[in-house]
Design an enzyme around this catalytic site. Structure first.
Site, mmCIF file in Angstrom:
data_model
loop_
_atom_site.group_PDB
_atom_site.id
_atom_site.type_symbol
_atom_site.label_atom_id
_atom_site.label_comp_id
_atom_site.label_asym_id
_atom_site.label_seq_id
_atom_site.Cartn_x
_atom_site.Cartn_y
_atom_site.Cartn_z
ATOM 1 N N CYS A 20 1.520 39.632 19.280
ATOM 2 C CA CYS A 20 1.478 40.957 18.654
ATOM 3 C C CYS A 20 0.997 42.028 19.652
ATOM 4 C CB CYS A 20 0.555 40.889 17.439
ATOM 5 S SG CYS A 20 0.108 42.478 16.741
ATOM 6 N N CYS A 26 -1.971 44.168 18.383
ATOM 7 C CA CYS A 26 -3.182 43.332 18.398
ATOM 8 C C CYS A 26 -3.828 43.368 19.782
ATOM 9 C CB CYS A 26 -2.849 41.889 18.033
ATOM 10 S SG CYS A 26 -2.174 41.673 16.383
#
Length: 185
Positions: free
Chosen positions: A109, A112
């Site tokens: 991600c 993230c």
């Protein structure tokens, strides 16, 4: 809050020890004499492997794992602690009355990865809050589902072992606001 074990040294023979059935009653059989626990010398304080010998239908002796590990759980503030399906709930319970902020992320991600350093800065700023990270990979998928994850990153804020707030997406201002809201209640 740490897990404590009562070890009866009178049963100590060849590195094996017996534990009082009151210390880990959920893991023990009613017959204390049938249960022995091996404590590796290098991990006597931090871990415990517990096994019981039992004869199967074919007459061969089999070893059955009763409890895989018992560890002392320490809550750390001022930094981010990586958790998994086995360590998450014990750490949340050990946090007692502290607020817990969980960053649920995945390795792939992009957002993230971008918010990770800012999340670390928050951990250093709030000395009364416990900051945890959970990689929602296949090993931790069941826990992520239990916590109700739909997108990554998702930040869950827990108080007294219950989820009280959630922030989805890499929005540091919303995380700070949610922490402040929970602190004020």
């Amino acid at each position: 809050m740490a897990t404590q074990l009562q070890i009866s040294s009178r049963f100590q023979q060849n590195g094996m020890m017996s534990l009082s059935s009151t210390s880990l009653s959920s893991c023990l059989s009613p017959k204390k004499s049938d249960v022995f626990f091996m404590i590796p010398k290098e991990r006597r304080e931090n871990g415990l492997v517990m096994k019981k010998n039992k004869k199967g239908i074919d007459g061969n002796e089999k070893k059955r794992l009763l409890c895989s590990k018992v560890e002392t759980v320490e809550v750390v503030v001022g930094e981010v602690t990586e958790v998994d399906k086995d360590t998450f709930w014990p750490l949340v319970n050990a946090a007692d009355d502290k607020i817990v902020v969980l960053d649920m992320y995945t390795q792939w991600c992009g957002p993230c990865k971008i918010i990770a350093p800012k999340f670390k800065e928050l951990a250093q700023k709030y000395s009364d809050v416990v900051f945890l990270k959970l990689d929602c990979n296949k090993d931790n998928k069941a826990l992520a589902k239990e916590l109700g994850i739909k997108v990554v990153p998702t930040f869950k804020i827990l108080k007294d072992g219950k989820i009280v707030s959630e922030v989805t997406g890499a929005k540091i201002e919303r995380i700070v606001s949610a922490i402040e809201d929970v602190r004020s209640t």
